[in-house]
Design a protein around this motif. Sequence first.
Motif, PDB file in Angstrom:
ATOM      1  N   GLY A 168       0.815  -1.213   0.000  1.00  5.61           N
ATOM      2  CA  GLY A 168       0.000   0.000   0.000  1.00  5.61           C
ATOM      3  C   GLY A 168       0.848   1.262   0.000  1.00  5.61           C
ATOM      4  N   GLY A 169       2.168   1.085  -0.058  1.00  8.42           N
ATOM      5  CA  GLY A 169       3.058   2.234  -0.118  1.00  8.42           C
ATOM      6  C   GLY A 169       3.238   2.971   1.195  1.00  8.42           C
ATOM      7  N   ILE A 170       2.940   2.284   2.301  1.00  5.10           N
ATOM      8  CA  ILE A 170       3.147   2.907   3.597  1.00  5.10           C
ATOM      9  C   ILE A 170       4.007   1.994   4.470  1.00  5.10           C
ATOM     10  CG2 ILE A 170       0.997   4.217   3.488  1.00  5.10           C
ATOM     11  CD1 ILE A 170      -0.182   2.267   5.539  1.00  5.10           C
ATOM     12  N   ALA A 171       4.478   2.545   5.572  1.00 11.14           N
ATOM     13  CA  ALA A 171       5.286   1.799   6.535  1.00 11.14           C
ATOM     14  C   ALA A 171       4.566   1.782   7.882  1.00 11.14           C
ATOM     15  CB  ALA A 171       6.663   2.444   6.664  1.00 11.14           C
ATOM     16  N   ARG A 172       5.145   1.061   8.820  1.00 10.92           N
ATOM     17  CA  ARG A 172       4.529   0.914  10.141  1.00 10.92           C
ATOM     18  C   ARG A 172       4.305   2.268  10.813  1.00 10.92           C
ATOM     19  NH1 ARG A 172       6.870  -2.858  15.045  1.00 10.92           N
ATOM     20  NH2 ARG A 172       4.992  -2.817  16.321  1.00 10.92           N
ATOM     21  N   ARG A 173       5.221   3.198  10.640  1.00 10.45           N
ATOM     22  CA  ARG A 173       5.061   4.515  11.267  1.00 10.45           C
ATOM     23  C   ARG A 173       3.852   5.255  10.694  1.00 10.45           C
ATOM     24  NH1 ARG A 173       7.497   1.691  13.981  1.00 10.45           N
ATOM     25  NH2 ARG A 173       9.698   1.785  14.406  1.00 10.45           N
ATOM     26  N   HIS A 174       3.587   5.077   9.403  1.00  7.50           N
ATOM     27  CA  HIS A 174       2.383   5.671   8.802  1.00  7.50           C
ATOM     28  C   HIS A 174       1.136   5.072   9.465  1.00  7.50           C
ATOM     29  CE1 HIS A 174       5.410   6.304   5.622  1.00  7.50           C
ATOM     30  NE2 HIS A 174       4.718   7.402   5.357  1.00  7.50           N
ATOM     31  N   TRP A 175       1.151   3.753   9.653  1.00  8.33           N
ATOM     32  CA  TRP A 175       0.026   3.081  10.302  1.00  8.33           C
ATOM     33  C   TRP A 175      -0.186   3.648  11.703  1.00  8.33           C
ATOM     34  CZ3 TRP A 175      -4.322   0.949  11.075  1.00  8.33           C
ATOM     35  CH2 TRP A 175      -4.601   0.313  12.282  1.00  8.33           C
ATOM     36  N   GLN A 176       0.893   3.831  12.454  1.00  6.75           N
ATOM     37  CA  GLN A 176       0.765   4.316  13.821  1.00  6.75           C
ATOM     38  C   GLN A 176       0.156   5.711  13.853  1.00  6.75           C
ATOM     39  OE1 GLN A 176       4.854   3.518  14.592  1.00  6.75           O
ATOM     40  NE2 GLN A 176       4.431   1.655  15.759  1.00  6.75           N
ATOM     41  N   VAL A 177       0.520   6.552  12.902  1.00 11.13           N
ATOM     42  CA  VAL A 177      -0.069   7.892  12.823  1.00 11.13           C
ATOM     43  C   VAL A 177      -1.545   7.788  12.444  1.00 11.13           C
ATOM     44  CG1 VAL A 177      -0.063  10.087  11.560  1.00 11.13           C
ATOM     45  CG2 VAL A 177       2.095   9.087  12.363  1.00 11.13           C
ATOM     46  N   LEU A 178      -1.857   6.989  11.429  1.00 18.54           N
ATOM     47  CA  LEU A 178      -3.255   6.800  11.027  1.00 18.54           C
ATOM     48  C   LEU A 178      -4.096   6.308  12.195  1.00 18.54           C
ATOM     49  CD1 LEU A 178      -2.897   5.055   7.545  1.00 18.54           C
ATOM     50  CD2 LEU A 178      -3.747   7.371   7.976  1.00 18.54           C
ATOM     51  N   ASN A 179      -3.587   5.319  12.903  1.00 17.08           N
ATOM     52  CA  ASN A 179      -4.341   4.731  14.000  1.00 17.08           C
ATOM     53  C   ASN A 179      -4.528   5.732  15.139  1.00 17.08           C
ATOM     54  OD1 ASN A 179      -5.708   2.333  14.854  1.00 17.08           O
ATOM     55  ND2 ASN A 179      -4.122   2.102  16.407  1.00 17.08           N
ATOM     56  N   THR A 180      -3.510   6.509  15.417  1.00 15.95           N
ATOM     57  CA  THR A 180      -3.618   7.524  16.469  1.00 15.95           C
ATOM     58  C   THR A 180      -4.638   8.592  16.086  1.00 15.95           C
ATOM     59  OG1 THR A 180      -1.331   7.112  17.130  1.00 15.95           O
ATOM     60  CG2 THR A 180      -2.319   9.195  17.847  1.00 15.95           C
ATOM     61  N   LEU A 181      -4.621   9.013  14.833  1.00 13.70           N
ATOM     62  CA  LEU A 181      -5.566  10.045  14.381  1.00 13.70           C
ATOM     63  C   LEU A 181      -6.978   9.505  14.169  1.00 13.70           C
ATOM     64  CD1 LEU A 181      -3.359  12.085  11.892  1.00 13.70           C
ATOM     65  CD2 LEU A 181      -4.057  12.716  14.228  1.00 13.70           C
ATOM     66  N   SER A 182      -7.139   8.188  14.130  1.00 15.26           N
ATOM     67  CA  SER A 182      -8.470   7.616  13.897  1.00 15.26           C
ATOM     68  C   SER A 182      -9.432   7.924  15.042  1.00 15.26           C
ATOM     69  CB  SER A 182      -8.381   6.107  13.682  1.00 15.26           C
ATOM     70  OG  SER A 182      -8.064   5.444  14.898  1.00 15.26           O
ATOM     71  N   LEU A 204       8.449  12.022  12.172  1.00 11.40           N
ATOM     72  CA  LEU A 204       7.020  12.297  12.185  1.00 11.40           C
ATOM     73  C   LEU A 204       6.660  13.302  11.100  1.00 11.40           C
ATOM     74  CD1 LEU A 204       4.219  11.948  13.361  1.00 11.40           C
ATOM     75  CD2 LEU A 204       4.838  13.576  15.173  1.00 11.40           C
ATOM     76  N   ASP A 205       7.496  14.309  10.895  1.00 13.08           N
ATOM     77  CA  ASP A 205       7.234  15.283   9.829  1.00 13.08           C
ATOM     78  C   ASP A 205       7.177  14.598   8.466  1.00 13.08           C
ATOM     79  OD1 ASP A 205       7.052  17.458  11.539  1.00 13.08           O
ATOM     80  OD2 ASP A 205       9.158  18.025  11.282  1.00 13.08           O
ATOM     81  N   GLU A 206       8.089  13.666   8.226  1.00 11.93           N
ATOM     82  CA  GLU A 206       8.101  12.948   6.946  1.00 11.93           C
ATOM     83  C   GLU A 206       6.837  12.111   6.773  1.00 11.93           C
ATOM     84  OE1 GLU A 206      12.843  12.188   6.127  1.00 11.93           O
ATOM     85  OE2 GLU A 206      11.862  11.012   7.706  1.00 11.93           O
ATOM     86  N   VAL A 207       6.418  11.465   7.849  1.00 12.34           N
ATOM     87  CA  VAL A 207       5.196  10.650   7.786  1.00 12.34           C
ATOM     88  C   VAL A 207       3.984  11.538   7.527  1.00 12.34           C
ATOM     89  CG1 VAL A 207       3.647   9.168   9.126  1.00 12.34           C
ATOM     90  CG2 VAL A 207       6.112   8.769   9.184  1.00 12.34           C
ATOM     91  N   LEU A 208       3.875  12.633   8.273  1.00 13.82           N
ATOM     92  CA  LEU A 208       2.735  13.541   8.084  1.00 13.82           C
ATOM     93  C   LEU A 208       2.733  14.137   6.677  1.00 13.82           C
ATOM     94  CD1 LEU A 208       2.770  15.259  11.577  1.00 13.82           C
ATOM     95  CD2 LEU A 208       0.968  13.747  10.673  1.00 13.82           C
TER      96      LEU A 208
END
Length: 140
Positions: free
Chosen positions: A26-40, A64-68
Amino acid sequence: MKPIGYWLKHLDGLIEADFERILSDGGIARRHWQVLNTLSTGPKPLDELTEALRPFWGEGAITLDEVLDGLGRRGWVVREGAEGPYALTPLGAEGHVAVAERIGEARRRIIDGVSDEEYLAAVGVLRRMAENIEGAARAA
């Protein structure tokens, strides 16, 4: 028998690699998932988001800046104003649901053959061990 430190690091590495494998299509990494899940759970100011994710971010990890920024380019995350909180867009909420399904499958695979009682006991022991070290550090 190998010590607990070995198994903790080994398991963490295996979990990291498994999550990276299932998320990479899906073109994302675990850190992207953690941000998505936190913002959910709702919009978060940067400082709150940073603090919530601190335990997951290690040396050399994507920032975090890169992920956002990456999630923003996908149209999954927006910031409400220049200093406002970050939030999932409707597209980001859909992405979160899709990724959550894959993460759920991975988590079920990790605990396959482990009873609820065994899982809770293992987590409880690890929590107590961490508290022991934290308490000793505070006392020093």
